[in-house]
Design a protein around this motif. Sequence first.
Motif, mmCIF file in Angstrom:
data_model
loop_
_atom_site.group_PDB
_atom_site.id
_atom_site.type_symbol
_atom_site.label_atom_id
_atom_site.label_comp_id
_atom_site.label_asym_id
_atom_site.label_seq_id
_atom_site.Cartn_x
_atom_site.Cartn_y
_atom_site.Cartn_z
ATOM 1 N N HIS A 3 0.715 -0.456 -0.147
ATOM 2 C CA HIS A 3 0.312 0.216 -0.387
ATOM 3 C C HIS A 3 0.925 0.806 0.043
ATOM 4 N N THR A 4 2.179 1.429 0.745
ATOM 5 C CA THR A 4 3.022 2.398 0.977
ATOM 6 C C THR A 4 2.715 3.935 1.553
ATOM 7 N N ASP A 5 1.134 3.618 1.557
ATOM 8 C CA ASP A 5 1.151 5.493 1.642
ATOM 9 C C ASP A 5 -0.239 5.348 3.294
ATOM 10 N N TRP A 6 0.557 5.016 4.026
ATOM 11 C CA TRP A 6 -0.046 4.552 5.867
ATOM 12 C C TRP A 6 -0.318 6.006 6.149
ATOM 13 N N MET A 7 -1.226 6.812 5.831
ATOM 14 C CA MET A 7 -1.586 8.221 6.484
ATOM 15 C C MET A 7 -2.831 7.527 7.445
ATOM 16 N N PRO A 8 -3.184 8.071 8.683
ATOM 17 C CA PRO A 8 -4.418 7.448 9.316
ATOM 18 C C PRO A 8 -5.519 7.178 8.993
ATOM 19 N N ILE A 33 8.062 -4.167 4.352
ATOM 20 C CA ILE A 33 7.583 -2.701 3.392
ATOM 21 C C ILE A 33 6.969 -2.386 4.132
ATOM 22 N N ASP A 34 5.473 -2.844 3.956
ATOM 23 C CA ASP A 34 4.831 -2.498 4.721
ATOM 24 C C ASP A 34 4.365 -2.144 6.267
#
Length: 113
Positions: A3-8, A33-34
């Motif tokens: 996913h790589t976009d771990w914004m809340p 990576i995640d």
Amino acid sequence: MAHTDWMPDNILITHGRAWLVDWAWPTLAAAWIDPASWLLRIMARGHTAAEAEAEANAARLPAYATADPAHIDIFVRANVRMWNEIEQTNGRPWAKIMAHTARTWAEHRSISI
């Protein structure tokens, strides 16, 4: 696929399940990576690197537990460079927090930048 976009706001939790949304940055990547990206976000929310690694139970995740520490160090170093650049060009509070967090993680891992 990472996913790589771990914004809340990219994680929705409902009925005991978590859903990853906003797949704007799907990336073919190593399976660790995640979890590593997740650790960075946990640290940004106020946990120390040691606390984040323990609370995230990263060691329980086979992909992260078996990842080459040298590869994780490269990931941390790349994040420091990326967030430092974002901080310099953006200057918003969240960018400063993420840059500081990445640098703190590098210090915890004894990585020179």
